[in-house]
Design a protein around this motif. Structure first.
Motif, PDB file in Angstrom:
ATOM      1  N   LYS A   9       0.835  -1.223   0.000  1.00 43.65           N
ATOM      2  CA  LYS A   9       0.000   0.000   0.000  1.00 43.65           C
ATOM      3  C   LYS A   9       0.857   1.255   0.000  1.00 43.65           C
ATOM      4  O   LYS A   9       0.340   2.354   0.167  1.00 43.65           O
ATOM      5  CB  LYS A   9      -0.909  -0.010   1.230  1.00 43.65           C
ATOM      6  N   VAL A  20       1.776   5.507  -4.226  1.00 44.34           N
ATOM      7  CA  VAL A  20       0.629   6.298  -4.688  1.00 44.34           C
ATOM      8  C   VAL A  20       1.006   6.973  -6.000  1.00 44.34           C
ATOM      9  O   VAL A  20       2.017   7.677  -6.078  1.00 44.34           O
ATOM     10  CB  VAL A  20       0.240   7.364  -3.629  1.00 44.34           C
ATOM     11  N   ARG A  43      -7.473  -3.128  -9.512  1.00 44.60           N
ATOM     12  CA  ARG A  43      -8.538  -3.995  -9.001  1.00 44.60           C
ATOM     13  C   ARG A  43      -9.567  -4.367 -10.066  1.00 44.60           C
ATOM     14  O   ARG A  43     -10.072  -5.484 -10.089  1.00 44.60           O
ATOM     15  CB  ARG A  43      -9.246  -3.283  -7.837  1.00 44.60           C
ATOM     16  N   PRO A  50      -8.340   0.977  -7.695  1.00 47.13           N
ATOM     17  CA  PRO A  50      -7.119   1.108  -6.888  1.00 47.13           C
ATOM     18  C   PRO A  50      -6.113  -0.015  -7.145  1.00 47.13           C
ATOM     19  O   PRO A  50      -6.459  -1.077  -7.648  1.00 47.13           O
ATOM     20  CB  PRO A  50      -7.641   1.031  -5.444  1.00 47.13           C
ATOM     21  N   ASN A  51      -4.889   0.274  -6.791  1.00 49.08           N
ATOM     22  CA  ASN A  51      -3.804  -0.701  -6.900  1.00 49.08           C
ATOM     23  C   ASN A  51      -3.994  -1.829  -5.882  1.00 49.08           C
ATOM     24  O   ASN A  51      -4.426  -1.593  -4.765  1.00 49.08           O
ATOM     25  CB  ASN A  51      -2.490   0.027  -6.593  1.00 49.08           C
ATOM     26  N   THR A  52      -3.652  -3.049  -6.289  1.00 49.29           N
ATOM     27  CA  THR A  52      -3.756  -4.203  -5.384  1.00 49.29           C
ATOM     28  C   THR A  52      -2.407  -4.931  -5.407  1.00 49.29           C
ATOM     29  O   THR A  52      -1.498  -4.531  -6.119  1.00 49.29           O
ATOM     30  CB  THR A  52      -4.824  -5.188  -5.880  1.00 49.29           C
ATOM     31  N   TYR A  57     -11.630  -5.761  -0.691  1.00 51.29           N
ATOM     32  CA  TYR A  57     -10.214  -5.719  -1.020  1.00 51.29           C
ATOM     33  C   TYR A  57      -9.988  -4.653  -2.092  1.00 51.29           C
ATOM     34  O   TYR A  57     -10.815  -4.557  -2.996  1.00 51.29           O
ATOM     35  CB  TYR A  57      -9.766  -7.102  -1.536  1.00 51.29           C
ATOM     36  N   PRO A  58      -8.955  -3.823  -2.092  1.00 50.57           N
ATOM     37  CA  PRO A  58      -7.784  -3.916  -1.223  1.00 50.57           C
ATOM     38  C   PRO A  58      -7.890  -3.125   0.084  1.00 50.57           C
ATOM     39  O   PRO A  58      -6.965  -3.196   0.895  1.00 50.57           O
ATOM     40  CB  PRO A  58      -6.669  -3.340  -2.100  1.00 50.57           C
ATOM     41  N   GLN A  59      -8.990  -2.366   0.293  1.00 47.83           N
ATOM     42  CA  GLN A  59      -9.044  -1.564   1.533  1.00 47.83           C
ATOM     43  C   GLN A  59      -9.190  -2.451   2.757  1.00 47.83           C
ATOM     44  O   GLN A  59      -8.648  -2.170   3.814  1.00 47.83           O
ATOM     45  CB  GLN A  59     -10.213  -0.572   1.471  1.00 47.83           C
TER      46      GLN A  59
END
Ligand code: GLY
Length: 435
Positions: free
Chosen positions: A155, A158, A220, A227-229, A343-345
């Motif tokens: 994570k 960014v 995702r 978002p990035n995973t 996911y991913p949060q």
């Protein structure tokens, strides 16, 4: 058939490592610490309830059970020095030393290292204070990439398309302590456009053996949105890879990295993963180094590896990798990740999964975040499964993977529906099978 092996980790990568290691005729038993519900079901494989971070317990276990070889999956224990602890105890462990693992453990170290050895990478600067970092952002062109220096469980990167976004990422890392020690320093670097690919090798500190190429899907959602995973699916070989690109990556990125680590007195022994961006002219730039195999890249790569994985690791530990010959199944493999809602949060845990019975030898359901709860297998993490298929074309491998995905039932799983889309597009354009 008398050797005992230990795999450290609990993800899909470690399930694939355990599955492949258990196929070696020399291997009697594969322990996985701690493993998951899928590793527990494999022949010759046994889960051991020890956390990957509990180095003393892992060393004690390996000594007591006379483990012949340990393979470390995740980066955390490697960056914390697990390979050094095993070596100090006289135990064979395949993975880089703590010093060598800084290639992943510190983005700042890695950036300076790449500069020292002429490895192509984005321009960037490191900061420990907010004010100069914000001033740098003001003058930079967008988008811009902000990275936490240390490990941040996937994570810590960014890609900011506005200065506000970049500023927010900087504040979170440098002042709110969201990433703990990992965020006390940041690297800000230029965004590089192109097509991303993963290139993973084994090294014995001097010699290098490349693994089959692969391509991950980090975003995702379909179409590389969201978002990035950690990776929503991967396939091997990478569609863009040809002999010329392979050679350029070896000469410009991998060989200087291995020679550089050696020159600095910290030879790199282990799997080395280069995350690369390749421009339209086929020039690779290094986005990052990881001190381990990729997840989910490992699942399709190991589906294609023919031969004995522990024997290869032994050759590397004996610094004899130049004598290794790796054979790959020419058929492509496609792995589709099924992830928990949120996911991913976050991740929904404890939801029953059915339809996991293996019926086909060319489709393998690798488990990641799963746990046995009584008679049921339930979700237990962000990425839950990686359904991986091997077939005569990427199009067919993808079809088979998704066919199996459709038989798996759980009310809290989602997946991308376009894994390997670039390779399928290339296959279709070249007139190869598109069924
Ligand atoms: N799939 C990306 C990684 O393993 O870092």
């Amino acid at each position: 058939m008398s050797l005992r092996m230990l795999i450290i980790g609990a993800g899909g990568r470690e399930h694939a490592l355990a599955w492949k290691t258990a196929q070696s005729p020399e291997v009697e038993k594969v322990y996985v610490a701690p493993g998951n519900a899928g590793t527990a079901l494999e022949d010759k494989v046994e889960n051991v309830p020890i956390a990957p971070t509990d180095t003393p317990a892992l060393v004690g276990f390996a000594r007591e059970r006379r483990v012949a070889l340990t393979i470390v999956g995740p980066e955390g224990p490697l960056v914390a020095g697990i390979a050094d602890a095993f070596a100090a105890a006289g135990l064979r462990c395949f993975g880089p030393s703590q010093q060598a693992a800084r290639l992943e453990g510190s983005k700042h170290f890695s950036k300076l290292f790449m500069r020292r050895y002429g490895i192509p990478t984005a321009a960037g600067e490191s900061f420990t204070e907010l004010a100069p970092a914000l001033a740098y952002i003001e003058a930079a062109s967008l988008p811009i990439v902000v990275k936490a220096d240390g490990l941040a469980a996937g994570k810590g990167v960014v890609i900011a398309s506005t200065r506000e976004q970049a500023g927010r990422a900087l504040r979170e890392m440098l002042t709110t302590g969201k990433f703990g020690a990992a965020g006390q320093r940041v690297v800000i670097e230029d965004f590089i456009a192109g097509e991303e690919t993963s290139f993973i090798v084994m090294s014995d500190g001097e010699h290098v053996v490349p693994l089959a190429s692969s391509q991950d899907h980090k975003a995702r959602d379909d179409g590389d949105a969201g978002p990035n995973t950690g990776g929503m699916g991967a396939y091997s070989p990478a569609a863009m890879m040809d002999d010329a690109l392979h050679e350029r990556i070896m000469q410009r990125v991998i060989e200087p990295a291995i020679a550089g680590m050696r020159a600095e007195g910290t030879p790199y022994r282990g799997f080395l993963y280069a995350g690369l961006m390749v421009d339209a002219d086929g020039n690779p730039q290094a986005l990052e180094f990881n001190c381990r195999l990729g997840d989910p890249e490992t699942q399709p790569i190991l589906m294609r590896l023919q031969g004995d994985l522990p024997a290869l690791c032994e050759l590397a530990l004996a610094q004899q990798l130049h004598t290794a010959t790796l054979a790959w199944d020419p058929r492509p493999a496609v792995g589709v990740v099924m992830a928990s809602s949120g996911y991913p949060q976050g991740a929904t845990k404890g939801r029953p999964i059915t339809g996991l019975r293996q019926t086909d030898r060319t489709v393998k359901i690798f488990h990641a975040g799963t746990r046995q709860a009584g008679d049921e297998i339930v979700t237990n993490g962000g990425r839950v499964l990686c359904v991986t298929a091997l077939a005569d074309s990427v199009t067919e491998a993808r079809r088979q993977a998704y066919q199996t995905v459709a038989t798996i039932a759980c009310d809290a799983l989602f997946y991308r529906s376009d894994i390997a889309y670039r390779a399928v597009r290339r296959e279709t354009a070249s007139g190869l099978p598109a069924q």
